[in-house]
Every structure is written in C-alpha cells, then in structure tokens.
Design a protein around this motif. Structure first.
Motif, PDB file in Angstrom:
ATOM      1  N   ASN A 130       1.990  -3.257  -8.724  1.00 61.27           N
ATOM      2  CA  ASN A 130       1.426  -4.607  -8.888  1.00 61.27           C
ATOM      3  C   ASN A 130       1.198  -5.351  -7.571  1.00 61.27           C
ATOM      4  OD1 ASN A 130       2.871  -3.760 -11.336  1.00 61.27           O
ATOM      5  ND2 ASN A 130       2.110  -5.662 -12.182  1.00 61.27           N
ATOM      6  N   LEU A 131       0.964  -4.632  -6.497  1.00 64.58           N
ATOM      7  CA  LEU A 131       0.732  -5.287  -5.209  1.00 64.58           C
ATOM      8  C   LEU A 131      -0.770  -5.365  -4.956  1.00 64.58           C
ATOM      9  CD1 LEU A 131       2.049  -6.479  -2.669  1.00 64.58           C
ATOM     10  CD2 LEU A 131       2.020  -4.187  -1.704  1.00 64.58           C
ATOM     11  N   THR A 132      -1.268  -6.571  -4.818  1.00 62.03           N
ATOM     12  CA  THR A 132      -2.697  -6.766  -4.575  1.00 62.03           C
ATOM     13  C   THR A 132      -2.991  -6.693  -3.079  1.00 62.03           C
ATOM     14  OG1 THR A 132      -2.507  -9.162  -4.330  1.00 62.03           O
ATOM     15  CG2 THR A 132      -2.837  -8.309  -6.588  1.00 62.03           C
ATOM     16  N   PRO A 133      -4.235  -6.407  -2.723  1.00 61.43           N
ATOM     17  CA  PRO A 133      -4.603  -6.417  -1.312  1.00 61.43           C
ATOM     18  C   PRO A 133      -4.313  -7.771  -0.641  1.00 61.43           C
ATOM     19  CG  PRO A 133      -6.290  -5.300  -2.566  1.00 61.43           C
ATOM     20  CD  PRO A 133      -5.330  -5.903  -3.564  1.00 61.43           C
ATOM     21  N   LYS A 134      -4.572  -8.849  -1.364  1.00 64.02           N
ATOM     22  CA  LYS A 134      -4.317 -10.180  -0.803  1.00 64.02           C
ATOM     23  C   LYS A 134      -2.830 -10.346  -0.462  1.00 64.02           C
ATOM     24  CE  LYS A 134      -4.851 -15.080  -1.807  1.00 64.02           C
ATOM     25  NZ  LYS A 134      -5.346 -16.080  -2.741  1.00 64.02           N
ATOM     26  N   ARG A 135      -1.948  -9.889  -1.352  1.00 63.78           N
ATOM     27  CA  ARG A 135      -0.501  -9.983  -1.099  1.00 63.78           C
ATOM     28  C   ARG A 135      -0.087  -9.066   0.044  1.00 63.78           C
ATOM     29  NH1 ARG A 135       2.395 -14.434  -2.750  1.00 63.78           N
ATOM     30  NH2 ARG A 135       2.133 -14.726  -4.971  1.00 63.78           N
ATOM     31  N   ALA A 136      -0.702  -7.891   0.131  1.00 61.12           N
ATOM     32  CA  ALA A 136      -0.372  -6.976   1.225  1.00 61.12           C
ATOM     33  C   ALA A 136      -0.694  -7.619   2.579  1.00 61.12           C
ATOM     34  CB  ALA A 136      -1.117  -5.657   1.068  1.00 61.12           C
ATOM     35  N   VAL A 137      -1.817  -8.301   2.660  1.00 66.14           N
ATOM     36  CA  VAL A 137      -2.180  -9.007   3.890  1.00 66.14           C
ATOM     37  C   VAL A 137      -1.192 -10.139   4.161  1.00 66.14           C
ATOM     38  CG1 VAL A 137      -3.947 -10.464   4.974  1.00 66.14           C
ATOM     39  CG2 VAL A 137      -4.616  -8.371   3.753  1.00 66.14           C
ATOM     40  N   GLU A 138      -0.808 -10.855   3.112  1.00 62.33           N
ATOM     41  CA  GLU A 138       0.161 -11.937   3.267  1.00 62.33           C
ATOM     42  C   GLU A 138       1.510 -11.392   3.752  1.00 62.33           C
ATOM     43  OE1 GLU A 138       2.127 -15.607   0.689  1.00 62.33           O
ATOM     44  OE2 GLU A 138       0.889 -14.125  -0.344  1.00 62.33           O
ATOM     45  N   GLU A 173       2.002  -8.693   5.485  1.00 63.78           N
ATOM     46  CA  GLU A 173       1.812  -8.327   6.891  1.00 63.78           C
ATOM     47  C   GLU A 173       1.925  -9.555   7.795  1.00 63.78           C
ATOM     48  OE1 GLU A 173      -1.227  -5.342   8.791  1.00 63.78           O
ATOM     49  OE2 GLU A 173      -2.200  -7.296   8.523  1.00 63.78           O
ATOM     50  N   THR A 174       1.314 -10.643   7.393  1.00 61.07           N
ATOM     51  CA  THR A 174       1.332 -11.873   8.200  1.00 61.07           C
ATOM     52  C   THR A 174       2.724 -12.488   8.262  1.00 61.07           C
ATOM     53  OG1 THR A 174      -0.976 -12.316   7.621  1.00 61.07           O
ATOM     54  CG2 THR A 174       0.334 -14.183   8.418  1.00 61.07           C
ATOM     55  N   VAL A 175       3.364 -12.650   7.102  1.00 59.66           N
ATOM     56  CA  VAL A 175       4.681 -13.291   7.050  1.00 59.66           C
ATOM     57  C   VAL A 175       5.735 -12.482   7.800  1.00 59.66           C
ATOM     58  CG1 VAL A 175       6.548 -13.970   5.473  1.00 59.66           C
ATOM     59  CG2 VAL A 175       4.187 -14.600   4.962  1.00 59.66           C
ATOM     60  N   THR A 176       5.618 -11.159   7.756  1.00 53.65           N
ATOM     61  CA  THR A 176       6.607 -10.313   8.442  1.00 53.65           C
ATOM     62  C   THR A 176       6.222 -10.063   9.905  1.00 53.65           C
ATOM     63  OG1 THR A 176       5.561  -8.222   7.764  1.00 53.65           O
ATOM     64  CG2 THR A 176       7.259  -9.157   6.295  1.00 53.65           C
ATOM     65  N   ASN A 177       5.232 -10.783  10.381  1.00 55.32           N
ATOM     66  CA  ASN A 177       4.784 -10.658  11.765  1.00 55.32           C
ATOM     67  C   ASN A 177       4.433  -9.208  12.098  1.00 55.32           C
ATOM     68  OD1 ASN A 177       4.075 -11.824  14.215  1.00 55.32           O
ATOM     69  ND2 ASN A 177       6.085 -11.491  15.098  1.00 55.32           N
ATOM     70  N   ARG A 178       3.747  -8.575  11.163  1.00 51.01           N
ATOM     71  CA  ARG A 178       3.261  -7.194  11.276  1.00 51.01           C
ATOM     72  C   ARG A 178       4.375  -6.158  11.361  1.00 51.01           C
ATOM     73  NH1 ARG A 178      -1.836  -5.872  11.965  1.00 51.01           N
ATOM     74  NH2 ARG A 178      -1.369  -4.198  13.418  1.00 51.01           N
ATOM     75  N   ILE A 194       5.692  -5.150   8.625  1.00 54.81           N
ATOM     76  CA  ILE A 194       5.196  -4.360   7.507  1.00 54.81           C
ATOM     77  C   ILE A 194       3.675  -4.450   7.577  1.00 54.81           C
ATOM     78  CG2 ILE A 194       5.080  -4.079   5.011  1.00 54.81           C
ATOM     79  CD1 ILE A 194       7.730  -5.589   4.801  1.00 54.81           C
ATOM     80  N   LEU A 195       3.034  -3.310   7.709  1.00 54.78           N
ATOM     81  CA  LEU A 195       1.583  -3.292   7.820  1.00 54.78           C
ATOM     82  C   LEU A 195       0.936  -3.093   6.455  1.00 54.78           C
ATOM     83  CD1 LEU A 195       1.293  -1.051  10.986  1.00 54.78           C
ATOM     84  CD2 LEU A 195       1.169  -3.551  10.854  1.00 54.78           C
ATOM     85  N   ARG A 196      -0.200  -3.746   6.257  1.00 56.36           N
ATOM     86  CA  ARG A 196      -0.916  -3.633   4.978  1.00 56.36           C
ATOM     87  C   ARG A 196      -1.232  -2.182   4.635  1.00 56.36           C
ATOM     88  NH1 ARG A 196      -6.256  -6.873   6.737  1.00 56.36           N
ATOM     89  NH2 ARG A 196      -4.765  -7.844   8.107  1.00 56.36           N
ATOM     90  N   GLY A 197      -1.529  -1.374   5.632  1.00 54.78           N
ATOM     91  CA  GLY A 197      -1.827   0.035   5.409  1.00 54.78           C
ATOM     92  C   GLY A 197      -0.623   0.842   4.950  1.00 54.78           C
ATOM     93  N   GLU A 198       0.581   0.374   5.264  1.00 59.10           N
ATOM     94  CA  GLU A 198       1.784   1.028   4.756  1.00 59.10           C
ATOM     95  C   GLU A 198       1.943   0.747   3.266  1.00 59.10           C
ATOM     96  OE1 GLU A 198       5.366   1.033   7.744  1.00 59.10           O
ATOM     97  OE2 GLU A 198       4.426  -0.958   7.729  1.00 59.10           O
ATOM     98  N   LEU A 199       1.548  -0.445   2.860  1.00 61.89           N
ATOM     99  CA  LEU A 199       1.710  -0.866   1.471  1.00 61.89           C
ATOM    100  C   LEU A 199       0.609  -0.328   0.574  1.00 61.89           C
ATOM    101  CD1 LEU A 199       2.735  -4.566   2.170  1.00 61.89           C
ATOM    102  CD2 LEU A 199       4.249  -2.676   1.506  1.00 61.89           C
ATOM    103  N   LEU A 200      -0.621  -0.361   1.069  1.00 62.01           N
ATOM    104  CA  LEU A 200      -1.776   0.067   0.272  1.00 62.01           C
ATOM    105  C   LEU A 200      -2.691   0.972   1.117  1.00 62.01           C
ATOM    106  CD1 LEU A 200      -2.648  -3.332  -1.484  1.00 62.01           C
ATOM    107  CD2 LEU A 200      -1.440  -1.367  -2.475  1.00 62.01           C
ATOM    108  N   PRO A 201      -2.229   2.174   1.449  1.00 61.84           N
ATOM    109  CA  PRO A 201      -3.034   3.053   2.308  1.00 61.84           C
ATOM    110  C   PRO A 201      -4.359   3.471   1.671  1.00 61.84           C
ATOM    111  CG  PRO A 201      -1.136   4.238   1.443  1.00 61.84           C
ATOM    112  CD  PRO A 201      -0.961   2.785   1.078  1.00 61.84           C
ATOM    113  N   ASP A 202      -4.429   3.527   0.343  1.00 62.02           N
ATOM    114  CA  ASP A 202      -5.682   3.904  -0.320  1.00 62.02           C
ATOM    115  C   ASP A 202      -6.766   2.851  -0.121  1.00 62.02           C
ATOM    116  OD1 ASP A 202      -4.422   6.177  -1.199  1.00 62.02           O
ATOM    117  OD2 ASP A 202      -4.149   5.470  -3.254  1.00 62.02           O
ATOM    118  N   ILE A 203      -6.352   1.630   0.109  1.00 63.25           N
ATOM    119  CA  ILE A 203      -7.311   0.536   0.296  1.00 63.25           C
ATOM    120  C   ILE A 203      -7.561   0.266   1.781  1.00 63.25           C
ATOM    121  CG2 ILE A 203      -7.683  -1.952  -0.050  1.00 63.25           C
ATOM    122  CD1 ILE A 203      -6.161  -1.595  -2.730  1.00 63.25           C
ATOM    123  N   PHE A 204      -6.478   0.183   2.565  1.00 62.69           N
ATOM    124  CA  PHE A 204      -6.598  -0.209   3.972  1.00 62.69           C
ATOM    125  C   PHE A 204      -6.565   0.972   4.943  1.00 62.69           C
ATOM    126  CE2 PHE A 204      -4.706  -4.031   1.965  1.00 62.69           C
ATOM    127  CZ  PHE A 204      -5.739  -4.924   2.253  1.00 62.69           C
TER     128      PHE A 204
END
Length: 75
Positions: free
Chosen positions: A40-48, A50-55, A57-67
C-alpha cells in the motif's frame, strides 16, 4: 545479504517505533507496518519518505518497479 526493508533499517538506526515513524507522516502504526512490508505504498508517499528521511531511504528502494533501483554511490 540483509533482507530487511529500508523502513525497518531506518527505524532501528533511529530508535523509532512504528507509531513514531508513522507519526512523521500523519499515519497510524498499522499503515507504517504495511509500508514497511512493502504494501500500500504510493509513489507520492515514497517521495515523501525520501524527503523526510533526508534521503536515508530512497524512493527507488521502496518502489524500484516505478522509480528504478537506486545506484550505489561510488565510494
């Protein structure tokens, strides 16, 4: 090779409970647990995340199929 989620690693490194991690994003601990399990992790949340954790956690680690999987930085 370690098979824990990036969120689990981040929480451990920062001594955060699921409830505390979820609070960073205005969600409850059950939602944070689903994200940690890769559900249930959306791309928008993955970006958020990444931002909140000061990178940490990278969005590509969370959603590699998308990013796309993150490329390791040369040391």
């Amino acid at each position: 090779m370690e098979n824990r989620s990036p969120i689990a690693r981040y929480r451990e490194e920062h001594d955060l409970t699921l409830k505390e991690f979820g609070a960073l994003f205005g969600v409850d601990q059950s939602t944070a647990l689903r994200w940690e399990r890769g559900l249930n992790l959306t791309p928008k949340r993955a970006v958020e995340i990444e931002t909140v954790t000061n990178r940490e956690i990278l969005r590509g680690e969370l959603l590699p199929d998308i990013f796309g999987a993150p490329v390791e930085a040369a040391q």
